[in-house]
Design a protein around this motif. Sequence first.
Motif, short mmCIF file in Angstrom:
data_model
loop_
_atom_site.label_atom_id
_atom_site.label_comp_id
_atom_site.label_asym_id
_atom_site.label_seq_id
_atom_site.Cartn_x
_atom_site.Cartn_y
_atom_site.Cartn_z
N ALA A 151 8.42 13.56 8.84
CA ALA A 151 7.69 12.59 8.02
C ALA A 151 6.24 13.05 7.83
N ARG A 152 5.62 13.53 8.89
CA ARG A 152 4.25 14.04 8.78
C ARG A 152 4.18 15.21 7.80
N GLU A 153 5.12 16.13 7.95
CA GLU A 153 5.16 17.30 7.07
C GLU A 153 5.38 16.88 5.62
N HIS A 154 6.26 15.92 5.41
CA HIS A 154 6.56 15.43 4.06
C HIS A 154 5.31 14.82 3.42
N LEU A 155 4.58 14.01 4.17
CA LEU A 155 3.37 13.39 3.63
C LEU A 155 2.27 14.42 3.38
N ASP A 156 2.16 15.40 4.27
CA ASP A 156 1.18 16.48 4.05
C ASP A 156 1.44 17.19 2.73
N GLU A 157 2.70 17.48 2.44
CA GLU A 157 3.05 18.30 1.29
C GLU A 157 3.13 17.51 -0.01
N ASN A 158 3.54 16.23 0.06
CA ASN A 158 3.87 15.52 -1.16
C ASN A 158 3.00 14.29 -1.46
N TRP A 159 2.22 13.81 -0.48
CA TRP A 159 1.45 12.59 -0.67
C TRP A 159 -0.07 12.82 -0.59
N ALA A 427 19.49 4.27 10.22
CA ALA A 427 18.65 3.75 9.14
C ALA A 427 17.42 3.04 9.69
N ARG A 428 17.59 2.27 10.77
CA ARG A 428 16.45 1.56 11.38
C ARG A 428 15.38 2.54 11.82
N LEU A 429 15.80 3.59 12.51
CA LEU A 429 14.83 4.58 13.00
C LEU A 429 14.13 5.27 11.84
N GLU A 430 14.90 5.67 10.84
CA GLU A 430 14.32 6.40 9.71
C GLU A 430 13.31 5.55 8.96
N VAL A 431 13.63 4.28 8.71
CA VAL A 431 12.71 3.39 8.00
C VAL A 431 11.43 3.17 8.80
N LEU A 432 11.57 2.89 10.09
CA LEU A 432 10.40 2.59 10.91
C LEU A 432 9.49 3.81 11.10
N VAL A 433 10.08 4.97 11.29
CA VAL A 433 9.27 6.19 11.43
C VAL A 433 8.49 6.46 10.15
N PHE A 434 9.13 6.25 9.01
CA PHE A 434 8.46 6.51 7.74
C PHE A 434 7.34 5.50 7.49
N ILE A 435 7.62 4.21 7.75
CA ILE A 435 6.58 3.17 7.61
C ILE A 435 5.37 3.52 8.48
N HIS A 436 5.63 3.91 9.72
CA HIS A 436 4.55 4.24 10.65
C HIS A 436 3.63 5.29 10.05
N ASN A 437 4.21 6.34 9.52
CA ASN A 437 3.41 7.45 9.00
C ASN A 437 2.68 7.10 7.70
N VAL A 438 3.30 6.30 6.85
CA VAL A 438 2.65 5.94 5.59
C VAL A 438 1.47 5.01 5.84
N VAL A 439 1.68 3.92 6.60
CA VAL A 439 0.59 2.94 6.74
C VAL A 439 -0.55 3.47 7.61
N LYS A 440 -0.26 4.45 8.48
CA LYS A 440 -1.34 5.09 9.24
C LYS A 440 -2.34 5.78 8.31
N ARG A 441 -1.82 6.29 7.20
CA ARG A 441 -2.66 7.10 6.30
C ARG A 441 -3.19 6.32 5.11
N PHE A 442 -2.38 5.38 4.57
CA PHE A 442 -2.72 4.79 3.28
C PHE A 442 -2.53 3.28 3.25
N LYS A 443 -3.33 2.65 2.40
CA LYS A 443 -3.01 1.33 1.88
C LYS A 443 -2.42 1.57 0.49
N LEU A 444 -1.51 0.72 0.07
CA LEU A 444 -0.76 0.95 -1.17
C LEU A 444 -1.06 -0.12 -2.21
N GLU A 445 -1.14 0.30 -3.47
CA GLU A 445 -1.24 -0.64 -4.59
C GLU A 445 -0.24 -0.21 -5.66
N LYS A 446 0.53 -1.16 -6.16
CA LYS A 446 1.50 -0.84 -7.21
C LYS A 446 0.77 -0.43 -8.49
N ASP A 447 1.21 0.66 -9.09
CA ASP A 447 0.60 1.13 -10.33
C ASP A 447 1.14 0.35 -11.54
#
Length: 474
Positions: A151-159, A427-447
């Motif tokens: 997840a960290r690698e994915h966010l580094d490369e794509n987000w 699925a539970r683990l995958e969703v929670l791990v991804f949420i953890h990594n996204v919200v640590k880095r960003f706040k989100l606003e719908k475009d």
Amino acid sequence: MEVMVPYLLALLLLPLSLIFILRKRDSSSKTLPPGTSGWPLLGENMEFALLGPQKFIKDRMEKYSPEVFQTSIMGEKMAVFCGAQGNKFLFSSENKLLTSWWPQSMKKALLFPEFVESSLKEVSALKRSFLHDILRPEALKQYIPLMDAMAREHLDENWDSNRVVRVFPLSKKYTFDLACRLFMSLVDPEEIKRLADPFTLVTNGMFSMPIDFPGTAYNRAIKGGKMVRDELMRIITQRRKELTESQETAGRDLLSKMLLVTDEDGQFMSEMEISNNIIGMLVASFETTSSAVTSVLKYLAELPHVYDEVYKEQMAIAKSKGAEDLLTWEDIEKMKYSWNAARESLRLTPPAQGSFRETITDFTYAGFTIPKGWKTFWSVHSTHKNPKYFSDPEKFDPSRFEGSGPAPFTFVPFGGGPRMCPGKEYARLEVLVFIHNVVKRFKLEKDIPDEKIVFHASPVPVYGLPVRLLPHGN
């Protein structure tokens, strides 16, 4: 020639009319569930597609019966069971009144045709228990650090380098890359792409009408399915050769474990069995999990108060660890509010719509006869937004899942009974791990604030959910 047109139409329509009459005559002696089978051959496929599954089921529950109604979709006579009692009845009737059934579009696109009937009708206890064993929480704990690292690698490369990202396609990339790594130890981007591109064709067409003409979604799904099977057979054959040469006994990933497991007679799974099982796991971990991740992030972008609670919880976990320390099972267990928010997202926007079965005998339910050979369907949409089970059902409220949570058989995003989705914990683990990594880095606003949701195999934002990324501290 113009004079002949009415006669030609009559000749074409006569067989359809006879089929319709014979069906009516055959069913007249039984009290069938209320409803309609729609147009001959076409059934109610158009209505289902145009209305979407939620409105289709809600309308028919109101018009015909809140317990069970009949329809015809995907070329099959079907009884749709509704409400918590309907869910409970189907979940508890496995192998007594019902057996597994997949739509023709899924079987032909996904699985080896020559193997599919025995594979679906006679799944041995070994194979079923094996899949549950390798996907149980205790077995999955070891994968959490790898999920976090990817997840960290994915966010580094794509987000990180973007101000706006499209969440759905990126979540699909992450979930498929992760599945390929965990299930088969695939890391080469080109090798993953050889599976991912045709797999997308399969998921786009696996619930389509089984019309095999060039240009149709079904035709593309069949072609994509063959490419997926060919590539998997190459990978499986190569891995079996490697295992034979190295005498590996423990299994470094799920593919190796499948190749090494034997039944009581010492027989190994065949390559086709393994391929079908991996395809099933890829389906569950790709489209539906990507949809679940997307929906959770959609609500976090829409609801600042929910985001703030999730952020507070995730940052408490992050601050308790070193910057380079990866997530553990103990960290996941602390994500109580985040998982409640994710479950509320699964209630409001469930990634899987329900499941099919086939009746193996006539039986009676709610005073109606369900004939042998009919297909049955239970759906999340008969309970998830039903005010009978959830007060103010359109409101996003994670507190619904505190304490004992919703009443039994009302919250069913993973099904229930002996065929409850074995990948629920994954699925539970995958969703929670991804949420953890996204919200640590960003706040989100719908475009696109009012972006519509459409239904394919799962609910999908029309434009892929573009969101603006606001790094913390900016």
